[in-house]
Scaffold this active site. Structure first.
Site, mmCIF file in Angstrom:
data_model
loop_
_atom_site.group_PDB
_atom_site.id
_atom_site.type_symbol
_atom_site.label_atom_id
_atom_site.label_comp_id
_atom_site.label_asym_id
_atom_site.label_seq_id
_atom_site.Cartn_x
_atom_site.Cartn_y
_atom_site.Cartn_z
ATOM 1 N N MET A 1 11.155 -4.684 7.009
ATOM 2 C CA MET A 1 11.219 -3.400 6.329
ATOM 3 C C MET A 1 12.684 -3.024 6.143
ATOM 4 O O MET A 1 13.510 -3.227 7.041
ATOM 5 C CB MET A 1 10.510 -2.317 7.139
ATOM 6 C CG MET A 1 9.063 -2.665 7.486
ATOM 7 S SD MET A 1 8.887 -3.767 8.923
ATOM 8 C CE MET A 1 9.151 -2.598 10.245
ATOM 9 N N SER B 1 0.857 -1.188 0.000
ATOM 10 C CA SER B 1 0.000 0.000 0.000
ATOM 11 C C SER B 1 0.889 1.233 0.000
ATOM 12 O O SER B 1 0.861 2.041 0.927
ATOM 13 C CB SER B 1 -0.937 -0.021 1.217
ATOM 14 O OG SER B 1 -1.882 1.016 1.136
ATOM 15 N N CYS C 1 10.779 4.269 2.913
ATOM 16 C CA CYS C 1 10.641 2.827 2.716
ATOM 17 C C CYS C 1 11.969 2.315 2.185
ATOM 18 O O CYS C 1 12.349 2.624 1.046
ATOM 19 C CB CYS C 1 9.523 2.498 1.736
ATOM 20 S SG CYS C 1 9.445 0.724 1.331
#
Length: 396
Positions: free
Chosen positions: A318, A69, A104
């Site tokens: 992550m 997302s 990110c």
């Protein structure tokens, strides 16, 4: 009244590391979405398919997980010594919110390839064969990332034999350097350890007082010991994501840690920062079976780490949290370092739900304060689809 027709916007759907996102060139966005604000947020939410009370994002490009997302905006950089500016937007799934508070790390691996393929990098900097060095300004956290992108016949080489746990198929390796990764977060005073300590006693109502390492590196992250919250560090997603009480516990810890780190003023403000800080738990090495069925032996890793992202246990790790792990592991006395056996180190291999990952970091003590010059890890990236994404013209 007639309904507004759809408009189409040039876009590329890419995998970067263990994440996927929709990539845009800033110049291709509708004019009112080229600047930060409500129009941009509304456009990106509509692209992804949020907010969706069904939490499926059926009517958009999102995949109904925090890893899928995501949106990225890239533009040529006017900053000296940089090729492109990279802005990351984490789109909430069931609420109307785009979080711009962090980077990110996984999608960072796709920024260099996207920038080259999109004509945002000076062709003179791209060899016919070899490795192109793309200098990226990460605009969310004001940091530099250096991407080493393989090039064949003047084009980005995407296929290869580099394997990344959490990604099904091999691809070409993209090495990333996160320079001076300590995040400059408001309220932290610019310190890697905003409380001034490597380990804190974090009081969490209803849970107790937990030992915690709270660090701004890669992304603000709160580390606690697995056994202190009733876990072993070998857990997979189903063990936590299907347990509402566990999810509530992690969010409570995260919120109180965010207050201690100076990232929010009150425990009543968590909606302002859903993407950051992250909450992770660590444990000493032990055998476990990864989500793919792969056997991970205690001797394969230095420690175990599980991390939460947007309220759920991440299926792998992550990229930015990996930077935080590598940085904390390099500093003697943090919970991450102690779980890895203590002492000085410049690299660590940790076990996560999908397998293992190695990340390096160079740490040094200067005038009583720890600093890290860079963290290094390898990822891969691949274009999945390119063309135009369509949204109703009145959606933003």
């Amino acid at each position: 009244m007639a309904n507004a027709p759809q408009i189409k916007i040039p876009a590329t759907y890419m995998r970067g590391g263990t994440s996927k996102g929709v990539f845009f060139r800033l110049q291709d966005l509708p004019e009112r979405a080229r600047v930060p604000g409500a129009a941009r947020d509304a456009l990106l939410m509509r692209v992804i398919g949020s907010p969706d009370p069904y939490a499926k994002q059926i009517d958009g490009m999102g995949g109904a997980t925090s890893s899928t997302s995501k949106t990225v905006i890239v533009s040529k950089s006017e900053r000296t010594g940089h090729d492109v500016d990279y802005l990351f937007g984490q789109v909430a799934i069931d609420t109307a919110f785009v979080d711009w508070s962090g980077n990110c790390g996984n999608l960072s691996a796709a920024v260099g390839p996207f920038a080259i393929a999109s004509g945002l990098v000076d062709p003179a900097r791209v060899p016919r064969d070899g490795v192109a060095v793309v200098r990226i300004w990460q605009a969310n956290i004001n940091k530099t990332i250096i991407a080493h992108v393989p090039i064949t016949n003047g084009e980005v080489q995407e296929t290869g034999d580099f394997e990344l746990d959490g990604v099904t198929f091999p691809a070409a390796e993209v090495q990333l350097e996160f320079l001076d990764p300590a995040a400059e977060e408001e309220g932290s005073g610019g310190s890697m350890f905003p409380t001034g300590r490597l380990v804190d006693d974090l009081e969490v109502p209803g849970i107790g007082t937990l030992k915690a390492t709270m660090i701004n590196a890669g992304i603000p992250t709160i580390f606690v010991n697995a056994d202190a919250i009733g876990y072993m560090g070998t857990e997979l997603q189903d063990a936590i994501n299907g347990d509402p009480r566990a999810l509530a516990m992690f969010e409570t810890i995260r919120i109180h840690g965010a207050v201690r780190m100076g990232l929010i003023k009150s425990v009543d403000d968590p909606a302002l920062r859903q993407h950051t800080p992250k909450i992770a738990f660590v444990a000493k090495p032990q055998d476990y079976t990864a989500s793919s069925g792969k056997q991970v032996k205690a001797g394969d890793v230095d420690l175990l780490v599980r991390a939460m992202s947007m309220g759920k246990l991440h299926h792998a790790m992550m990229g930015t949290a990996a930077v935080a792990i590598g940085t904390a592991a390099a500093i003697p006395g943090t919970l991450v370092n102690l779980a890895a056996g203590g002492g000085e180190r410049n690299a660590v291999r940790f076990g996560h739900p999908s397998g293992t990952l190695r990340v390096g970091a160079e740490a040094r003590l200067v005038d009583g304060d720890w600093s890290v010059t860079k963290a290094i890890m390898s990822r891969s990236a691949r274009v999945l689809m390119e063309g135009w994404v369509r949204v109703p013209g009145d959606a933003f």
